[in-house]
Scaffold this motif. Sequence first.
Motif, PDB file in Angstrom:
ATOM      1  N   VAL A 222     -11.569 -10.965  -5.831  1.00 23.91           N
ATOM      2  CA  VAL A 222     -10.705 -10.476  -4.817  1.00 23.91           C
ATOM      3  C   VAL A 222      -9.314  -9.685  -5.828  1.00 23.91           C
ATOM      4  O   VAL A 222      -9.538 -10.430  -6.972  1.00 23.91           O
ATOM      5  CB  VAL A 222     -10.072 -10.947  -3.772  1.00 23.91           C
ATOM      6  N   ARG A 223      -8.608  -8.963  -5.260  1.00 26.53           N
ATOM      7  CA  ARG A 223      -7.516  -8.498  -6.037  1.00 26.53           C
ATOM      8  C   ARG A 223      -6.359  -8.768  -5.018  1.00 26.53           C
ATOM      9  O   ARG A 223      -6.343  -8.377  -3.837  1.00 26.53           O
ATOM     10  CB  ARG A 223      -7.487  -7.130  -6.581  1.00 26.53           C
ATOM     11  N   ALA A 224      -5.445  -9.514  -5.534  1.00 24.76           N
ATOM     12  CA  ALA A 224      -3.970  -9.955  -4.603  1.00 24.76           C
ATOM     13  C   ALA A 224      -2.953  -9.584  -5.449  1.00 24.76           C
ATOM     14  O   ALA A 224      -2.625 -10.044  -6.851  1.00 24.76           O
ATOM     15  CB  ALA A 224      -4.200 -11.361  -4.333  1.00 24.76           C
ATOM     16  N   ALA A 225      -1.819  -8.943  -4.799  1.00 23.59           N
ATOM     17  CA  ALA A 225      -0.676  -8.678  -5.571  1.00 23.59           C
ATOM     18  C   ALA A 225       0.153  -9.652  -5.736  1.00 23.59           C
ATOM     19  O   ALA A 225       0.926  -9.644  -6.886  1.00 23.59           O
ATOM     20  CB  ALA A 225       0.072  -7.456  -4.593  1.00 23.59           C
ATOM     21  N   THR A 226       0.124 -10.714  -5.138  1.00 25.32           N
ATOM     22  CA  THR A 226       1.233 -11.673  -5.242  1.00 25.32           C
ATOM     23  C   THR A 226       0.441 -13.131  -4.974  1.00 25.32           C
ATOM     24  O   THR A 226      -0.549 -13.208  -4.450  1.00 25.32           O
ATOM     25  CB  THR A 226       2.387 -11.590  -4.206  1.00 25.32           C
ATOM     26  N   LEU A 227       1.051 -14.295  -5.676  1.00 21.70           N
ATOM     27  CA  LEU A 227       0.677 -15.346  -5.138  1.00 21.70           C
ATOM     28  C   LEU A 227       0.708 -15.698  -3.743  1.00 21.70           C
ATOM     29  O   LEU A 227      -0.189 -16.457  -3.091  1.00 21.70           O
ATOM     30  CB  LEU A 227       1.644 -16.598  -5.743  1.00 21.70           C
ATOM     31  N   GLN A 275      -2.042 -12.758 -12.691  1.00 20.25           N
ATOM     32  CA  GLN A 275      -3.360 -11.965 -12.632  1.00 20.25           C
ATOM     33  C   GLN A 275      -3.849 -11.709 -11.319  1.00 20.25           C
ATOM     34  O   GLN A 275      -4.331 -12.391 -10.482  1.00 20.25           O
ATOM     35  CB  GLN A 275      -4.303 -13.079 -13.128  1.00 20.25           C
ATOM     36  N   PRO A 276      -3.829 -10.189 -11.171  1.00 20.87           N
ATOM     37  CA  PRO A 276      -4.136  -9.807  -9.642  1.00 20.87           C
ATOM     38  C   PRO A 276      -5.754  -9.990  -9.279  1.00 20.87           C
ATOM     39  O   PRO A 276      -6.060 -10.291  -8.166  1.00 20.87           O
ATOM     40  CB  PRO A 276      -4.123  -8.175  -9.816  1.00 20.87           C
ATOM     41  N   GLU A 277      -6.460  -9.911 -10.322  1.00 22.36           N
ATOM     42  CA  GLU A 277      -8.003 -10.318 -10.262  1.00 22.36           C
ATOM     43  C   GLU A 277      -8.156 -11.879 -10.213  1.00 22.36           C
ATOM     44  O   GLU A 277      -7.773 -12.560 -11.184  1.00 22.36           O
ATOM     45  CB  GLU A 277      -8.761  -9.829 -11.405  1.00 22.36           C
ATOM     46  N   ASP A 303      -2.053  -4.998   0.074  1.00 24.89           N
ATOM     47  CA  ASP A 303      -1.951  -5.025  -1.122  1.00 24.89           C
ATOM     48  C   ASP A 303      -3.317  -6.140  -1.282  1.00 24.89           C
ATOM     49  O   ASP A 303      -3.401  -6.847  -2.536  1.00 24.89           O
ATOM     50  CB  ASP A 303      -0.981  -5.701  -1.642  1.00 24.89           C
ATOM     51  N   ARG A 304      -4.181  -6.336  -0.452  1.00 27.13           N
ATOM     52  CA  ARG A 304      -5.157  -7.292  -0.719  1.00 27.13           C
ATOM     53  C   ARG A 304      -6.509  -6.651  -0.803  1.00 27.13           C
ATOM     54  O   ARG A 304      -6.839  -5.779   0.164  1.00 27.13           O
ATOM     55  CB  ARG A 304      -5.312  -8.277   0.294  1.00 27.13           C
ATOM     56  N   HIS A 305      -7.564  -6.705  -1.837  1.00 29.43           N
ATOM     57  CA  HIS A 305      -8.873  -5.969  -1.975  1.00 29.43           C
ATOM     58  C   HIS A 305      -9.925  -6.883  -2.252  1.00 29.43           C
ATOM     59  O   HIS A 305      -9.699  -8.035  -2.896  1.00 29.43           O
ATOM     60  CB  HIS A 305      -8.372  -4.874  -3.080  1.00 29.43           C
ATOM     61  N   PHE A 306     -11.017  -6.656  -1.636  1.00 27.80           N
ATOM     62  CA  PHE A 306     -12.164  -7.427  -1.971  1.00 27.80           C
ATOM     63  C   PHE A 306     -12.995  -6.575  -2.856  1.00 27.80           C
ATOM     64  O   PHE A 306     -13.254  -5.749  -2.576  1.00 27.80           O
ATOM     65  CB  PHE A 306     -12.931  -7.520  -0.687  1.00 27.80           C
TER      66      PHE A 306
END
Length: 337
Positions: A222-227, A275-277, A303-306
């Motif tokens: 996934v990609r996440a913008a923040t913790l 790390q967004p990834e 801001d959340r991506h799979f």
Amino acid sequence: MHRRAPCPTIKASSFVRYAHAPVSPLPDDPEALEADAYSAFDKGDLQRAARAFDALLGIEPESADFHYMQGLTQKYLRNWARSLHHNQRALSLGSEPNDAATWNAGIAATALRHWREARRHWRNAGIDVADCDEPINHHYGNVSIRLNPDSCAETVFAERIDVVRARLLNVPLPESGHRFGDIVLHDGARTGERQWGDSRVPVFNALSRLHVSEYRTFVVFVRAATLRDVDALLHAIAPGIGMVEDWTTSIRHYCMRCSYGTPHTHESSGASPWQPERNLGIAAVDLASVEDLLKQWIHGSPDRHFDGLANRDCELPEPTAATPWWRGPDDGEIETA
């Protein structure tokens, strides 16, 4: 590799076969045969050690020492019936109490699910357990378990539910052949320590898997913008989900010194940026449960991506070499640099 403590919120007893060169004959002289037996064991050549101790017992069938060593050898070969037999013989023939044989007999009886016999040995070892035919189900604290110590070792945290049984609390890598929630049989000798919160817990080598968890392991990218976005996924509660672990931060590759509980200073390149990834391990009963969880998570923020998902059901790995993998730091045999 090593895991951080998780966020708060069968080949079970198969005989181990190591790849060997063609079998060479054992010495005929009893003195040379004894030296050969102990040398083979110290080198991790368990098959040869087992043959040599059998030959020695053919000469001295009432030797408590040889029965003990054969019981120990058979333990590391995971040949539980033979290990129990020889440890019991060592105990009956010995002139003095043998704590190591008592523990090894308890381990073998546990592997065989001979619960009353296992409990008897634990009481003889000074552990307060009742005399009954039920498995022990008690909280003996948290520990770290080294999975597959004779091949691609990976350490995870676990809850000790028995003297030598523990339930895995991390999501192991698929290649380990293990799953979150597996119950494993572990050795009685510690082989290091790990940090758990503000305290340190012992590391034990896993010997066998006794119960396969219902949870399969899914690898998710996934990609996440923040913790905060990642935490929302790690702490999500959803049907069919056992645990979500952020492998990006929880997996550490340790040098030999650190792996065996002697951490030391490594050069650091400074604080790493976010790390967004993220690479996640998700323990779930099926694919649909994972897909539902990810849909719910993505819906919570733009801001959340799979990026991808995979499932790999791997077998338990075979031993990769004949080495004395059971030795810990107290044995003085571990290379620490």
